[in-house]
Design an enzyme around this catalytic site. Structure first.
Site, PDB file in Angstrom:
ATOM      1  N   TRP A 357       0.827  -1.206   0.000  1.00  0.00           N
ATOM      2  CA  TRP A 357       0.000   0.000   0.000  1.00  0.00           C
ATOM      3  C   TRP A 357       0.861   1.255   0.000  1.00  0.00           C
ATOM      4  O   TRP A 357       0.371   2.358  -0.215  1.00  0.00           O
ATOM      5  CB  TRP A 357      -0.933   0.003   1.216  1.00  0.00           C
ATOM      6  CG  TRP A 357      -0.223   0.213   2.522  1.00  0.00           C
ATOM      7  CD1 TRP A 357       0.793  -0.529   3.040  1.00  0.00           C
ATOM      8  CD2 TRP A 357      -0.474   1.239   3.490  1.00  0.00           C
ATOM      9  NE1 TRP A 357       1.187  -0.041   4.270  1.00  0.00           N
ATOM     10  CE2 TRP A 357       0.424   1.030   4.566  1.00  0.00           C
ATOM     11  CE3 TRP A 357      -1.377   2.297   3.554  1.00  0.00           C
ATOM     12  CZ2 TRP A 357       0.448   1.859   5.691  1.00  0.00           C
ATOM     13  CZ3 TRP A 357      -1.360   3.110   4.674  1.00  0.00           C
ATOM     14  CH2 TRP A 357      -0.459   2.900   5.718  1.00  0.00           C
ATOM     15  N   ASP A 358       2.166   1.068   0.237  1.00  0.00           N
ATOM     16  CA  ASP A 358       3.114   2.187   0.211  1.00  0.00           C
ATOM     17  C   ASP A 358       2.938   3.027  -1.051  1.00  0.00           C
ATOM     18  O   ASP A 358       3.018   4.257  -1.020  1.00  0.00           O
ATOM     19  CB  ASP A 358       4.557   1.662   0.234  1.00  0.00           C
ATOM     20  CG  ASP A 358       4.852   0.756   1.409  1.00  0.00           C
ATOM     21  OD1 ASP A 358       3.911   0.220   2.003  1.00  0.00           O
ATOM     22  OD2 ASP A 358       6.040   0.564   1.708  1.00  0.00           O
ATOM     23  N   GLU A 484       0.658  -2.232  12.475  1.00  0.00           N
ATOM     24  CA  GLU A 484       0.863  -3.684  12.505  1.00  0.00           C
ATOM     25  C   GLU A 484       1.135  -4.224  13.899  1.00  0.00           C
ATOM     26  O   GLU A 484       1.363  -5.423  14.068  1.00  0.00           O
ATOM     27  CB  GLU A 484       1.999  -4.057  11.559  1.00  0.00           C
ATOM     28  CG  GLU A 484       1.675  -3.774  10.103  1.00  0.00           C
ATOM     29  CD  GLU A 484       2.884  -3.932   9.199  1.00  0.00           C
ATOM     30  OE1 GLU A 484       3.560  -4.976   9.293  1.00  0.00           O
ATOM     31  OE2 GLU A 484       3.167  -3.012   8.411  1.00  0.00           O
ATOM     32  N   LYS A 594       3.040   0.767  16.009  1.00  0.00           N
ATOM     33  CA  LYS A 594       4.252   0.761  15.191  1.00  0.00           C
ATOM     34  C   LYS A 594       4.346   2.034  14.365  1.00  0.00           C
ATOM     35  O   LYS A 594       5.423   2.532  14.080  1.00  0.00           O
ATOM     36  CB  LYS A 594       4.235  -0.466  14.274  1.00  0.00           C
ATOM     37  CG  LYS A 594       5.466  -0.627  13.396  1.00  0.00           C
ATOM     38  CD  LYS A 594       5.308  -1.830  12.459  1.00  0.00           C
ATOM     39  CE  LYS A 594       6.540  -2.001  11.574  1.00  0.00           C
ATOM     40  NZ  LYS A 594       6.348  -3.061  10.562  1.00  0.00           N
ATOM     41  N   GLN A 595       3.189   2.566  13.977  1.00  0.00           N
ATOM     42  CA  GLN A 595       3.172   3.695  13.049  1.00  0.00           C
ATOM     43  C   GLN A 595       1.862   4.465  13.154  1.00  0.00           C
ATOM     44  O   GLN A 595       0.941   4.063  13.857  1.00  0.00           O
ATOM     45  CB  GLN A 595       3.336   3.182  11.624  1.00  0.00           C
ATOM     46  CG  GLN A 595       2.188   2.290  11.153  1.00  0.00           C
ATOM     47  CD  GLN A 595       2.604   1.318  10.087  1.00  0.00           C
ATOM     48  OE1 GLN A 595       3.246   0.316  10.361  1.00  0.00           O
ATOM     49  NE2 GLN A 595       2.252   1.610   8.847  1.00  0.00           N
TER      50      GLN A 595
END
Length: 766
Positions: A357-358, A484, A594-595
């Protein structure tokens, strides 16, 4: 040294530093990529990732599951090291050149982002006292992307004598592997099998086959001396999978000898006849003067930088990092619809060359604003694998819709760990979002008619099948959002918000195509009716978006706030990233991210929530986010800018922009962090620049960190090229090309006919 030049002088020969240099100084053009290894190699005992890759060329690899449950992936695709054509060895009067023997008097490595080349220059003294200057220029052509060109230049400094250059063309190669790192291949597999090896017209050809996917690749190499009068003898020897051409050269003190090594790669994913077309291309390219090839590269880059010019004044180091990141996006991106953008571009084997998806959420925004053809190609790739996405949805039990794979090359799922892979349903929403973003920036309804609207409709159908109605609201259960460290949850805010947007725009695009008399093709291909479009809207209005009244924030999901807090500030450096030191179940039971997850949703779908909710949510998630993902800092930066926290935005932005040049995550040796590079671009344009392109039109809300004197960037909007220049005193917006545009700056409307210059507002994010 200007911002377009990256230079390392007298660089370290530490093995880890060499691996890092292989990545930072790699050559790529979107079709092929070559790691920046030393041509002559390293001593025994040193590791290297001596790779040459083709975007979208793959083999299958077995991926065993402990339990054979329905739908679990047992076969993946992996990018391949296809050949070694970068090897050139040198002997001076029998003494072998090596950076690890004799004396390196001086050395440097250079990336020239204006010329599109890398240089490696060494002043070396042999153990016997012979001194020579060696200059090696590499280029992966943007004009003919099948070409990789090496120019090897020798200049004896204190002697006359003989040199022997040996140019190697090796087809028997393998991929890098590390069983202890989940981000690269875990086992050694012979993916490339040698078919034929032959010589034709002084060139060597190796035709190889993949072990399982049925693909072929032809590597063709031709060497040519630019000073043939200095060649005393040369010969080409062949064996299966290996060609070696040796030149015995007369060297004269102070006089240069140059060898050109042309490599052409053609694979069956992109070419109907790899061997035949490799021969045609090699003959055509070697018939041109090398000077013409270098000049063509410069012209291509002149046009590239003209459109996507971006600059920061007052921080040369950061400006160079930003320029490097933008250049790597160009090196990484496919120039056709047969590939996409791998997580590491074409710089290494991290994540096995898979597309994530980046692309849609971090990289495509750059090309949407700077290069419409490439943007269409990236969306076109998703359209090409739409049938795979439909099949994936059926595999997951859905009777309709398209579920794009979490990671893939040719369209089928490559994620063996479904909780943080296949369960990340948001990727279908990400793809749909990118299509709409392209439409809003371009107004290209014809492209929506051709393929864009069909993607948005099929992804919208997925949500209709996935979700369920409960107490008058539409809920989406058992999915994983961008974070994640939190998997398999109900009502992930990011996923639900994107699903709502997807459903709304499926109906809107259908309506706009109907108004333009262009909806028949879409209706015929998909069976879409007015009734189904109305159902999309009704469902969208009922999508449940988590909100906590007491905290005034959007919880990441239904259960996130019920979990124990993890003190992120107390995590020791040696314990990062957490995924390598803690079992997934332990991570899933804590409030630890994580993000960026909800924070990312607030950026892309800002209109869903009140600014105060966004502000409180930002503060909450900042305390529980580790930024173990390279995709995180850039989003926290641009949202801090939006909220008026300019200095905080500056801090996060530096972490993002310099990530690879400073090897901040300690894994750049595996390849660049391509998505983060796109994120650093967004940090300037969407963050500090405050650019937004919504259905309501174009707007800007610029701010300026105190550490900078100013910045500027250019972008495409509809038929126009617009430049934004920010200084301490003024915000200047100039229409460089195209028709006049309505634009909102600091919430005030203007008409951009030529140039608008207004005073900068402090605290612009407030």
């Amino acid at each position: 040294m200007d911002k377009y030049t990256l230079c390392a002088e007298d660089f370290s020969l530490d093995n880890q530093e060499l691996l890092l240099g292989e990545t930072l100084f790699h050559n790529a053009n979107g079709y092929l990529g070559v790691r920046g290894c030393f041509e002559e190699g390293y001593p025994q005992g040193f590791s290297q990732v001596r790779g040459t890759y083709i975007n979208g060329f793959y083999d299958f690899a077995y991926m065993g599951q402990a339990e054979k449950l329905h739908g679990l992936v047992e076969e993946k695709q992996t990018i391949l090291n296809v050949a070694d054509t970068q090897t050139i060895t040198l002997k001076l009067e029998g003494e072998t050149f090596s950076m690890f023997e004799g004396t390196v008097m001086k050395s440097r490595r250079v990336l020239d982002m204006r010329k599109g080349i890398t240089l490696r220059e060494i002043w070396w003294e042999s153990p016997g006292g012979r001194q020579v200057r060696i200059k090696i220029t590499r280029m992966a052509s943007f004009v003919d992307t099948s070409l990789f060109l090496v120019r090897y230049e020798l200049e004896p400094l204190n002697f006359d004598g003989t040199a022997e250059l040996s140019s190697v063309h090796k087809g028997d190669v393998k991929n890098f592997f590390d069983p202890n790192d989940p981000r690269v291949a875990g086992e050694e597999i012979q993916h490339i099998l040698i078919g034929e090896t032959w010589e034709d017209g002084g060139a060597s050809y190796i035709l190889s086959n993949t072990s399982k996917s049925g693909k072929t690749v032809c590597s063709a190499v031709k060497n040519a001396a630019e000073e043939p009068e200095q060649v005393e003898a040369h010969g080409l020897s062949l064996e299966k999978g290996l060609a070696r051409e040796t030149f015995r050269v007369k060297l004269v003190r102070g006089k240069c000898f140059r060898l050109l090594k042309y490599t052409v790669l053609c694979d069956s994913c992109h070419f109907a006849d790899p061997a035949g077309q490799a021969k045609e291309k090699l003959e055509a390219l070697t018939a041109q003067p090398a000077k013409a090839l270098y000049e063509g590269q410069e012209r291509y880059l002149d046009a590239f930088w003209d459109t996507c010019e971006i600059d920061v004044n007052g921080d040369g180091e950061l400006n160079r990092a930003l320029t490097y990141n933008v250049y790597q996006l160009l090196q990484s991106v496919t120039k056709d619809r047969y590939g996409n953008i791998a997580a590491k571009g074409l710089s290494g084997e991290g994540y096995e060359g898979h597309y994530f998806w980046d692309t849609e959420m971090y990289i495509l925004p750059f090309f949407t604003l700077t290069n419409r053809e490439i943007a269409r190609n990236l969306i076109g790739y998703r359209y090409q694998i739409l049938e795979n996405a439909r099949e994936n949805a059926r595999q997951m039990g859905h009777k309709q819709g398209a579920l794009y794979p979490w990671r893939t090359i040719m369209g089928s799922e490559c994620s063996g760990y479904f909780p943080s892979g296949t369960a990340a349903y948001h990727i279908s929403g990400d793809v749909a979002y990118s299509v709409v973003a392209y439409y809003l920036a371009s107004g290209d309804l014809e492209f929506m008619e051709q393929c864009g609207a069909e993607i948005v409709v099929e992804t919208a159908r997925l949500w209709m099948d996935l979700g369920c109605w409960y107490q008058g609201k539409f809920h989406i259960n058992e999915v994983t959002g961008p974070d994640e460290y939190t998997c398999m949850v109900n009502n992930n805010y990011y996923t639900n918000a994107l699903a709502k947007y997807n459903l709304i725009w499926a109906a809107k695009l259908y309506g706009r195509l109907k108004e333009a008399g262009k909806a028949d093709g879409l209706a015929e291909r998909t069976g879409l009716t007015d009734g189904e479009a109305e159902a999309f809207v009704k469902t969208a209005e009922a999508v449940f978006l988590p909100y906590d009244e007491e905290l005034g924030i959007n919880p990441q999901d239904d259960s996130f706030l019920q979990k124990k807090l993890w003190d992120v500030s107390a995590i020791p450096e040696e314990d990062k990233p957490l995924l390598l030191h803690h079992h997934p179940l332990e991570l899933y039971r804590y409030q630890v991210c994580k993000q960026a997850d909800t924070v990312l949703a607030h950026f892309i779908l800002e209109g869903e929530e009140a600014l105060e909710t966004i502000r409180k949510s930002y503060a909450y998630y900042e305390k529980v986010t580790t930024h173990d993902s390279s995709l995180s800092s850039c989003i926290f930066s641009l949202m801090a800018a939006r909220l008026g926290m300019v200095e905080k935005a500056y801090g996060y932005f530096g972490d993002s922009a310099k990530m690879d040049l400073y090897n901040a995550h300690k894994n750049t040796k595996d390849g660049i962090h391509t998505a983060n590079m796109g994120g650093s671009y967004m940090g300037i344009v969407y963050g500090f620049g405050g650019l937004r392109i919504r259905e309501q039109g174009l707007s800007l809300r610029p701010c300026l960190p105190k550490q900078w004197e100013g910045y500027h960037f250019r972008f495409l909007y509809e038929d126009s090229v617009i430049e934004v220049r920010i200084s301490r005193e003024t915000c200047a917006v100039t229409l460089l090309r195209g028709t006049e545009k309505e634009i909102v700056i600091y919430d005030r409307p203007y008409v951009l006919r030529d140039r608008i210059e207004i005073p900068m507002e402090q605290g612009a994010g407030e």
